[in-house]
Structures are given as C-alpha cells and as structure tokens.
Design an enzyme around this catalytic site. Sequence first.
Site, PDB file in Angstrom:
ATOM      1  N   LYS A 174       0.882  -1.181   0.000  1.00  0.00           N
ATOM      2  CA  LYS A 174       0.000   0.000   0.000  1.00  0.00           C
ATOM      3  C   LYS A 174       0.919   1.231   0.000  1.00  0.00           C
ATOM      4  O   LYS A 174       1.493   1.597   1.014  1.00  0.00           O
ATOM      5  CB  LYS A 174      -0.865  -0.027   1.271  1.00  0.00           C
ATOM      6  CG  LYS A 174      -2.164   0.759   1.192  1.00  0.00           C
ATOM      7  CD  LYS A 174      -2.056   2.219   0.854  1.00  0.00           C
ATOM      8  CE  LYS A 174      -1.797   3.120   2.037  1.00  0.00           C
ATOM      9  NZ  LYS A 174      -1.659   4.550   1.637  1.00  0.00           N
ATOM     10  N   GLY A 227       7.200   5.639   7.789  1.00  0.00           N
ATOM     11  CA  GLY A 227       6.328   6.812   7.792  1.00  0.00           C
ATOM     12  C   GLY A 227       6.500   7.584   9.084  1.00  0.00           C
ATOM     13  O   GLY A 227       7.555   7.551   9.720  1.00  0.00           O
ATOM     14  N   SER A 228       5.437   8.255   9.480  1.00  0.00           N
ATOM     15  CA  SER A 228       5.518   9.157  10.634  1.00  0.00           C
ATOM     16  C   SER A 228       5.459   8.390  11.956  1.00  0.00           C
ATOM     17  O   SER A 228       4.935   7.270  12.020  1.00  0.00           O
ATOM     18  CB  SER A 228       4.349  10.143  10.574  1.00  0.00           C
ATOM     19  OG  SER A 228       3.134   9.432  10.691  1.00  0.00           O
ATOM     20  N   ASN A 229       5.945   9.035  13.000  1.00  0.00           N
ATOM     21  CA  ASN A 229       5.895   8.417  14.339  1.00  0.00           C
ATOM     22  C   ASN A 229       4.464   8.190  14.779  1.00  0.00           C
ATOM     23  O   ASN A 229       4.146   7.176  15.414  1.00  0.00           O
ATOM     24  CB  ASN A 229       6.604   9.314  15.354  1.00  0.00           C
ATOM     25  CG  ASN A 229       8.091   9.173  15.233  1.00  0.00           C
ATOM     26  OD1 ASN A 229       8.637   9.396  14.150  1.00  0.00           O
ATOM     27  ND2 ASN A 229       8.760   8.773  16.289  1.00  0.00           N
ATOM     28  N   GLY A 232       3.065   5.241  12.880  1.00  0.00           N
ATOM     29  CA  GLY A 232       3.865   4.066  13.224  1.00  0.00           C
ATOM     30  C   GLY A 232       3.516   3.522  14.601  1.00  0.00           C
ATOM     31  O   GLY A 232       3.411   2.305  14.815  1.00  0.00           O
ATOM     32  N   GLU A 249      10.214   2.169  10.494  1.00  0.00           N
ATOM     33  CA  GLU A 249      11.231   3.170  10.155  1.00  0.00           C
ATOM     34  C   GLU A 249      10.517   4.510  10.193  1.00  0.00           C
ATOM     35  O   GLU A 249       9.709   4.805   9.309  1.00  0.00           O
ATOM     36  CB  GLU A 249      11.808   2.915   8.757  1.00  0.00           C
ATOM     37  CG  GLU A 249      12.504   1.586   8.598  1.00  0.00           C
ATOM     38  CD  GLU A 249      13.882   1.546   9.237  1.00  0.00           C
ATOM     39  OE1 GLU A 249      14.348   2.588   9.739  1.00  0.00           O
ATOM     40  OE2 GLU A 249      14.479   0.463   9.240  1.00  0.00           O
ATOM     41  N   CYS A 283      13.786  11.814   5.788  1.00  0.00           N
ATOM     42  CA  CYS A 283      13.836  11.425   7.193  1.00  0.00           C
ATOM     43  C   CYS A 283      15.216  11.718   7.772  1.00  0.00           C
ATOM     44  O   CYS A 283      15.368  11.876   8.979  1.00  0.00           O
ATOM     45  CB  CYS A 283      13.485   9.951   7.348  1.00  0.00           C
ATOM     46  SG  CYS A 283      14.418   8.912   6.233  1.00  0.00           S
ATOM     47  N   GLU A 384       9.935  16.915  14.718  1.00  0.00           N
ATOM     48  CA  GLU A 384      10.192  16.789  13.281  1.00  0.00           C
ATOM     49  C   GLU A 384       9.278  17.748  12.522  1.00  0.00           C
ATOM     50  O   GLU A 384       8.056  17.688  12.665  1.00  0.00           O
ATOM     51  CB  GLU A 384       9.949  15.350  12.805  1.00  0.00           C
ATOM     52  CG  GLU A 384      10.333  15.164  11.343  1.00  0.00           C
ATOM     53  CD  GLU A 384      10.070  13.759  10.808  1.00  0.00           C
ATOM     54  OE1 GLU A 384       8.962  13.240  11.019  1.00  0.00           O
ATOM     55  OE2 GLU A 384      10.978  13.202  10.159  1.00  0.00           O
TER      56      GLU A 384
HETATM   57  P1  NAP Z   1       2.564   8.806   7.191  1.00  0.00           P
HETATM   58  O1  NAP Z   1       1.540   9.865   7.159  1.00  0.00           O
HETATM   59  O2  NAP Z   1       2.818   8.125   8.479  1.00  0.00           O
HETATM   60  O3  NAP Z   1       2.140   7.740   6.074  1.00  0.00           O
HETATM   61  C1  NAP Z   1       2.938   6.630   5.763  1.00  0.00           C
HETATM   62  C2  NAP Z   1       2.064   5.567   5.127  1.00  0.00           C
HETATM   63  O4  NAP Z   1       1.132   5.064   6.092  1.00  0.00           O
HETATM   64  C3  NAP Z   1       1.203   6.087   3.973  1.00  0.00           C
HETATM   65  O5  NAP Z   1       1.104   5.098   2.988  1.00  0.00           O
HETATM   66  C4  NAP Z   1      -0.122   6.328   4.658  1.00  0.00           C
HETATM   67  O6  NAP Z   1      -1.214   6.391   3.782  1.00  0.00           O
HETATM   68  C5  NAP Z   1      -0.192   5.124   5.565  1.00  0.00           C
HETATM   69  N1  NAP Z   1      -1.144   5.243   6.661  1.00  0.00           N
HETATM   70  C6  NAP Z   1      -1.679   6.369   7.208  1.00  0.00           C
HETATM   71  N2  NAP Z   1      -2.522   6.048   8.210  1.00  0.00           N
HETATM   72  C7  NAP Z   1      -2.509   4.701   8.322  1.00  0.00           C
HETATM   73  C8  NAP Z   1      -3.167   3.762   9.179  1.00  0.00           C
HETATM   74  N3  NAP Z   1      -4.000   4.153  10.155  1.00  0.00           N
HETATM   75  N4  NAP Z   1      -2.927   2.443   8.997  1.00  0.00           N
HETATM   76  C9  NAP Z   1      -2.077   2.018   8.049  1.00  0.00           C
HETATM   77  N5  NAP Z   1      -1.437   2.861   7.193  1.00  0.00           N
HETATM   78  C10 NAP Z   1      -1.630   4.182   7.340  1.00  0.00           C
HETATM   79  O7  NAP Z   1       3.977   9.363   6.687  1.00  0.00           O
HETATM   80  P2  NAP Z   1       4.291  10.253   5.414  1.00  0.00           P
HETATM   81  O8  NAP Z   1       3.797  11.631   5.639  1.00  0.00           O
HETATM   82  O9  NAP Z   1       3.824   9.529   4.190  1.00  0.00           O
HETATM   83  O10 NAP Z   1       5.885  10.231   5.407  1.00  0.00           O
HETATM   84  C11 NAP Z   1       6.675  11.122   6.128  1.00  0.00           C
HETATM   85  C12 NAP Z   1       7.251  10.469   7.375  1.00  0.00           C
HETATM   86  O11 NAP Z   1       7.986   9.297   7.005  1.00  0.00           O
HETATM   87  C13 NAP Z   1       8.246  11.349   8.096  1.00  0.00           C
HETATM   88  O12 NAP Z   1       8.005  11.268   9.472  1.00  0.00           O
HETATM   89  C14 NAP Z   1       9.591  10.735   7.736  1.00  0.00           C
HETATM   90  O13 NAP Z   1      10.611  11.000   8.671  1.00  0.00           O
HETATM   91  C15 NAP Z   1       9.250   9.291   7.659  1.00  0.00           C
HETATM   92  N6  NAP Z   1      10.230   8.540   6.883  1.00  0.00           N
HETATM   93  C16 NAP Z   1      11.071   7.701   7.561  1.00  0.00           C
HETATM   94  C17 NAP Z   1      12.046   6.993   6.867  1.00  0.00           C
HETATM   95  C18 NAP Z   1      12.957   6.051   7.596  1.00  0.00           C
HETATM   96  O14 NAP Z   1      13.516   5.163   6.963  1.00  0.00           O
HETATM   97  N7  NAP Z   1      13.154   6.184   8.898  1.00  0.00           N
HETATM   98  C19 NAP Z   1      12.158   7.135   5.485  1.00  0.00           C
HETATM   99  C20 NAP Z   1      11.282   7.999   4.835  1.00  0.00           C
HETATM  100  C21 NAP Z   1      10.309   8.697   5.548  1.00  0.00           C
HETATM  101  P3  NAP Z   1      -1.652   7.864   3.222  1.00  0.00           P
HETATM  102  O15 NAP Z   1      -0.599   8.237   2.259  1.00  0.00           O
HETATM  103  O16 NAP Z   1      -2.977   7.647   2.624  1.00  0.00           O
HETATM  104  O17 NAP Z   1      -1.704   8.777   4.414  1.00  0.00           O
END
Ligand code: NAP
Length: 499
Positions: A174, A227-229, A232, A249, A283, A384
């Site tokens: 997804k 994704g986000s904390n 996650g 991650e 990130c 962040e």
């Molecule tokens: P996000 O809002 O947490 O979304 C990540 C993924 O999770 C998306 O596909 C999102 O779908 C999905 N999602 C949202 N709510 C969910 C739920 N309740 N159940 C299951 N899946 C769900 O993060 P983002 O804004 O896309 O990415 C930015 C974040 O990623 C930042 O915090 C960044 O630091 C982190 N990141 C970390 C790394 C690492 O390796 N540590 C690498 C890259 C990014 P939708 O798109 O529909 O919301």
Amino acid sequence: MAQEYFNYIDGKWVAAASGKTFASHNPATGELVGRAPESEAQDVARAVEAAARAFEKWRKTPAPRRAEIIHAAADLVRTRKQALGELLTREMGKVLSEALGDVQEAVDMGMYMAGEGRRLNGLLVPSELPNKWAMAVRDPLGVVGIITPWNFPIAVPSWKIFPALVTGNTLVWKPAEDTPVLAVEFVKIFEEAGLPPGVLNLVTGYGVPAGEALVEHPQVKLISFTGSNEIGKTIAIRCAQLGKRVSLELGGKNAIIVLDDADLDLALDGIIWSAFGTSGQRCTAASRVIVTPNVHTKLAESIADRAAKLRLGNGLLPTTDVGPLINQDAVTKVHHYTDIGRGEGAALLVGGERGTEGDLAHGHFYKPTVFDRVLPTMRLAQEEIFGPSLAIIRARDIDDAIRINNSVNFGLSASIYTSNVNKAFAAMRDVTTGIVYINAGTIGSEVQLPFGGTRGTGNGHREGGGPPVLDVFTEWKSIYVDYSGRLQRAQIDTDSLVQ
Ligand code: NAP
C-alpha cells in the site's frame, strides 16, 4: 481525461471493487498526474488472498531463480531511470537530479538483493555431541504487508520489496496516497521481469481504510512500515494486539555538529545540501546545526546567505534548487513551526514564509528558513518539521554538542565536522544515532549498510540495506541432524565425552 491506473492483484490490473478513484497532483504545478483506485478492505482482502495462494510455490522456488527475476527488475529500473525520475519529479516534486538518485537507489537495492539469492547465509556451527550436525537457515514469513511514505516513492519501497521477494515471501504493498502513479509504474516492472501472479500485489488508496485493512488482515504476518511516528505508533500497538511482527522506520530530528576546528566551507556545503535537499522532506534531513562558539556567528551568517539564494521552482527546470512541499497541509505545518519558533523567541534569519511569486502560486512552496539562537529544549529543536526549516543551536564544546544531539526523541542520522581525528572518533563512540557521518552531511546512505535509527525513530529493526534487512523478512530455523544412530541428550550426555 486523466489517465487512470489500477491495482495489481493476482497478476491482473483491476479497479477497486467500489469503482472509486482518487487523484494524484503535481505539487509544483497542480497538474493532474493520474487517478488511482481508492481501495477498501475488500480489495486488500483479495490481494492478501492472492499473495497467500502464491506463497507455497514462491517459497519453494530456489532463491537463485527468485534472484534472476529481481535482477531483471533492477535492470529494467535502470533502463527506465530517466522516465521514472521525471515522473517522480512530477508526482512528488523533488528536483530531477534527486529523483534520479531515488530511482538509482532502487537499482542498487535490486542488484544487492539479487546477489543475496546466491548467498542468504545461514549459520553452521559445531554440535556439542559427536556425529551431530547443527545449523540454522532463514525461512520466509508468508504474506507480508508493506506500507510506504511519499518522500522516497521508489527507493523506500525497493528497500522492502526486493528483500521480501528474495527471501521467499509474497507481499501486498500500500503506497502513499500522494504517489500512487509511481507505485503502478514500479510494479509494472516486476510484471515485465516475469514475477509470477500473486507474488507482488499493489493496492492504492488511503491509510484508512486501505493501510488499516492490511494491518488488520489475519493472514498478513509482518507489517513493514515507513512513515511518521504518529501512524507508526498506532500500527505498532495494533500489531502487538494481533501478535504480528512489525518493522518501523519513522521520523528524524537530525543534527550537524560543527566544531571550531572544522573546515567551514565544507561544513556549509553539507548543511545546505542536508537541510534543503528534497525541500527538507527526508527522514535524514538536517534540521539542527549545533555549533561551538568561535565559529557560530560566521557560520550562521553564511548559512542564511546561502539559503536566501536558493531558487524555488519546478524540479524539472534546471534552474531550480529547491522543489515544492508535497501538499498544502505540509506548507501549513512548516509555517506553523515558523510561528512556534518566533513565539519561542528564536531569531528568524531568513525565509519563514510561503513562496508565492509567479508560477510558485500554483504549487506548494515554502522558502528555505533558518532560525538562530535556538535553545535545545525549544519545540523547534525537538520536533520533526519535515520541511526546509533549520535551527541553529550553540554548544559550549564537543561534549555539550553531542549531549544536545542525543537529547531528542529521534535517533536516525547525525554528522560532525571537525579536522581533529580524536574528536571524530569520540563522536563515533558517543553519538547515539543509527547513522553517523564524519565530515559529510546527514544524508546519503548506501544500500550495503543498515539504515534505521534509535529511540523514537524505530523499533530496533534495520531496513534499507546491509545483511540485517534479511532479519526483518525471515524467521530463523535451527536444524539439528543426529547421525549417531543412538539417543544423544544435549547438555546431559556431554559429561561422558570429557575423559
Ligand atoms: P505517514 O503519514 O505516516 O504515512 C505513511 C504511510 O502510512 C502512507 O502510505 C499512509 O497512507 C499510511 N497510513 C496512514 N494512516 C494509516 C493507518 N492508520 N494504517 C495504516 N497505514 C496508514 O507518513 P508520510 O507523511 O507519508 O511520510 C513522512 C514520514 O515518514 C516522516 O516522518 C519521515 O521522517 C518518515 N520517513 C522515515 C524513513 C525512515 O527510513 N526512517 C524514510 C522515509 C520517511 P496515506 O498516504 O494515505 O496517508
């Protein structure tokens, strides 16, 4: 008419059962990039069932054969690098050179994991008993669920998909709602490379319901989430309740430490690249500079000067240094932190506003922003922001700088600029992030080493490369073969062997 894209389930391109779609837009121009299925629980269930059916055959396919398909896919990504890079800039916004780097990382990861097909090392150790063989092998988990963010829409999925496949898992992916078209183009490559139906399935859609349904599905054995904390943590709690393995991650609050003895020009280049590359939406982006007193003022002035000269624009134009943010919510969030910084008493040196001149008005732009006189305890220095916003913090000396670096609830990446080798080694010992750079910025990991972070950045797993990624996608199975022809009891019959 916008081009319509489809889910990939059991080797077929299909619409969502509901027929609903959602739009993906170019964050620089507002142009419609395409429409993708707005999947719901029943689409996810179909995909998981297809993956479950494909598992037995795929896990029994010899790993070198699996690796040949992975190699072919990586080769196709390489052939299409330019086209994928341009699409990546159109759908996600980062400047083309960085988009090409994003795609290259998938090539690198694919090639690396193709090599694993002929390695996948287990363990072979001596037994404590005679005529007995002791070894351990890696078993795949079954159906794995992969949930990814938009900021590295090809690289991050490749960190998960290639290792999941080479170790014999089948999967359902997804991708983020902001980058569904890239996901479709990436999956087409696996289809062309000859991956059997059902082994890799794609369901596009929103976190809720599509991502949530993947987490909930009882046949999904692992959720590999980047994704986000905030999200996650929710997923981790749910997976704990369901007894499901989860690899997280998450976010970062990465710092570059600059000591008095540093090469300041080198440090400046590293800071600008790490803070404003990908518009700060990595990130591993540097959102803090921790600097010692003798070079503080000079460095702060130089950073502000360089940041003010960065040119905002469409990432496809060669004149652009910094592309847009992913969407309007991101602009609102970054600006909210500008208000917080002002309110906390930090000194705004440059930026702090939306970019709206000329063509910028059609996209989601924010000017590179630098705050000085930030205290380590301010929200600006702790949370962040995920945008082009940099906080400069003064430290007394190296010990103080490392203490400040380690004092946030994230632990992904850190860097130190110094010309003193003893201080560099002290930092390598004392900095508590998952990735440490000496005399380089906070970004730029390579796939042959583990990627991940400490504290709130994750839950101890490492993806992105290096041998530890295999641990995420496999179970260890220890095997003892007793060819003595008699009962031999471990820990009990060993005494009689010692004369
Ligand atoms: P996000 O809002 O947490 O979304 C990540 C993924 O999770 C998306 O596909 C999102 O779908 C999905 N999602 C949202 N709510 C969910 C739920 N309740 N159940 C299951 N899946 C769900 O993060 P983002 O804004 O896309 O990415 C930015 C974040 O990623 C930042 O915090 C960044 O630091 C982190 N990141 C970390 C790394 C690492 O390796 N540590 C690498 C890259 C990014 P939708 O798109 O529909 O919301």
